[in-house]
Every structure is written in C-alpha cells, then in structure tokens.
Enzyme design. Structure first.
Site, short mmCIF file in Angstrom:
data_model
loop_
_atom_site.label_atom_id
_atom_site.label_comp_id
_atom_site.label_asym_id
_atom_site.label_seq_id
_atom_site.Cartn_x
_atom_site.Cartn_y
_atom_site.Cartn_z
N GLY A 24 0.82 -1.20 0.00
CA GLY A 24 0.00 0.00 0.00
C GLY A 24 0.86 1.26 0.00
CB CYS A 25 0.16 4.67 -1.22
SG CYS A 25 -1.50 4.92 -0.53
CE1 TYR A 26 -0.98 8.51 4.27
CE2 TYR A 26 -3.01 7.30 3.90
CZ TYR A 26 -2.35 8.51 4.08
OH TYR A 26 -3.05 9.69 4.09
CB ALA A 46 5.38 6.78 2.54
#
EC number: 1.2.1.38
Length: 340
Positions: free
Chosen positions: A144-146, A149
């Site tokens: 996932g994106c979160y 990061a």
C-alpha cells in the site's frame, strides 16, 4: 512480451498503463474490466489517453492464453474472488490491491471483507521491492502507499534496533487521489480545497501492514500511533515519523543505519538533516527521506515523501515486474518530477 491489465479505469490502473506502454520489454498491453461483459473503447472512459485500445470482457482463460502475466489494479475484494485460476495455474500476477497482503483474520478485521483462502494466501509474496526480490514468485502483493512511505522511513531504525519500538508516532498526509475515483463528502472539491482533514485515525487499513513488516525486523515492536490527513492536492504522500532513540544511539549510528540500508538502492534517497518536499518526487518512482536526531529530546524525526500513484502503487508494481522477469531495475521508470 504481452501483459494483461485488469482495472485500467482507476487512478493507479491508468498510471500503470502509461508505464507499461513505455516499458522496453513490453510488446503489447491487453486491457480487461473485471466486470466487463462486452468490449468497450478505452477512449470512452479515458479520452485523455488518446488510445484506440479496447477494454475487453473479463475471462481468466483468455487472459492466460494471450498474456505472459497480468496486473490487477482493482479495488479491495476483487482478487479474492478472481485470483484462484491464476494461482492454481501458476500464472504470474501482480496485485495492487490489499487482498493478499495480510493474514486472513487481520484482513477481515481491517478491510471488512471476506479474505482469500489460506492456501492461496501462502502463495503470495509481499513485494516491498526495496527489501525483498520478487524473482521466482508468481503472485505478488504490491504494498500500500502509506505502508511504502512509512516502512521505508522507519526500516533502518527498526532493523538496527536504534529506537524504543513502543515509541513510534506517524503523522502521514496524502493527496486526494489516494482515495480513488469514488466520490465522497470528504473528497468533494468544496470540502477539500483550502482545507485539512484528519480521517481514519488509528483505523487506516495500512496500519496492520506496516506493523506486520516492521515486526519482521523487531518482534518486540507492539504497535504504532498512526494519523492520516487529507491534503488539498492531487498526488503525494508525506509521512512524518517520530521515535525515541535508545540511550546509546548517536548521530553517527543513525547515519550509518540509513547509509547501510539505502546506499545501493536505485529509488530511495536518504539524507541527514535535509527534509524533502513533495514536489521533488511527484511524477517519479523515488522515495526521498530526511532524518535527524534531536540531541536535546533524543527523538529521531524521519520525513518520507513519495508519489502515491507511482512509488506507492504503479511504479512499485513495475519494480516488482522487473524483478519477477529479471529486467533492469529501472526499466520503464526513467521518470523526472512534474514541474513546476
């Protein structure tokens, strides 16, 4: 080679399609809609792409016959229903949704949907491309994106046991494209413009994914405090992370941990004392990280920025694709930031 793409109409899917069109090892991209019954011209739904391709009806046998692998850029819950024939036939899949990232009970708790069968989940490889290679794997669960990061920001500190594992606080912010195309009250222009909104505080579905991966380096890590904020912009994630350094940790140890972790990484740049901004990564597959140890409070702050549609989705999917088929690490990802 020919590749299939299921789900081109979403934000991540359309960005992935653009990347595949420019990839030097891709000869043809065949498009499919997971609920498509008849062929539909792509220009009817995405005229800005100026392509005369058709979105074809979904048929797993046809996908496996006419492609060498397939990407799923679909909503959560779709591949749970559709992945079986590909897994049983050992056909290469890269899945951008969350269905195969977590254990069954954890997925059902956080996504509120039925989980894939356990025997299929065990076939999935979690494709955090900067730490684990997808070579030899047939089913890739794209992170996932979160999660991308945040894990990239915290990994050096957790991996080298430099922090109190119970002290992690994450203040993460995302542009509206992270919510997908489906309109909601919080993403309406009149609500988002010139505004900041917290949402899913301590309830975001990427939290268990982050904890699961960090615990691979430190089993003592219990949980994280995780806050998400919606930014009045289209693309980008900034994860500001805070953790208490152990008493014997120095600036040199922190710097060494980041250097040893990312010195040979194609897409992660980590710099001590220089904090990144979103503009320097939007339109690219880079993750830029700044970090600093506060000598007074002995807190470490780490700021990580990515383009949520590239490094947080389609770009990382291409990284996994390159690893899966042993292409050059940056094939199809020679991108520069969108300026101004």
């Amino acid at each position: 080679m020919n590749v299939g793409l299921v789900g081109v109409t979403g934000y991540s899917g359309s960005v992935l399609y653009e990347l595949l069109l420019r990839h030097p090892n891709v000869d043809k991209v065949n498009l499919y809609g997971h609920s498509q019954k008849v062929a539909q011209p792509l220009e009817e739904v995405l005229p800005q792409l100026r392509r005369r391709d058709n979105i074809l009806p979904y048929d797993s046998a046809d996908i496996m016959k006419n492609n060498d692998m397939v990407f799923f850029a679909t909503s959560a819950g779709v591949t749970t229903k559709l992945a079986q024939p590909f897994i049983e036939n050992d056909f290469p899949v890269i899945d951008l949704a969350g269905d195969f990232r977590l254990k069954a009970d954890v997925y059902e708790k956080w996504y509120k949907k039925p989980a894939p069968k356990s025997e299929y989940l065990t076939k999935a490889h979690y494709g955090l491309a900067d730490f684990t290679s997808s070579k030899g794997s047939k089913y890739i669960a794209n992170p996932g994106c979160y999660a991308t990061a945040t894990i990239l920001a915290l990994a050096p500190l957790v991996k080298y046991h430099l922090i109190d594992p119970s002290s992690i606080v994450v203040d993460a912010k995302s542009g509206t494209s992270g919510a997908g195309k489906k309109l909601s009250q919080s993403t309406h222009f009149s609500q988002t413009n010139e505004n900041l909104q917290l949402y899913k505080v301590n309830q975001h579905q990427h939290i268990p994914e982050i904890v699961q991966e960090l615990q691979k380096w430190d089993k003592e890590l219990p949980y994280i405090q995780f806050t998400t904020t919606l930014l009045p912009l289209t693309r980008g994630i900034m994860a500001s992370c805070y953790a208490k350094a152990k008493s014997d940790v120095t600036e040199e140890k922190v710097q060494e941990a980041f250097s040893q972790t990312y010195s040979d990484d194609t897409f992660v740049n980590a710099t001590e004392g220089i904090f990144p901004n979103l503009k320097q990564v939007i339109g690219t597959n880079f993750c830029d990280i700044g970090y600093q140890l506060n000598p007074v409070t002995h807190q470490i702050v780490i700021v990580s920025v990515i383009d949520n549609l590239l490094k947080g989705a389609a770009g990382q999917a291409i990284q996994n694709f390159n690893q899966m088929f042993e292409f050059q690490p940056d094939a199809g990802l020679d991108l520069i930031p969108i300026l101004p």
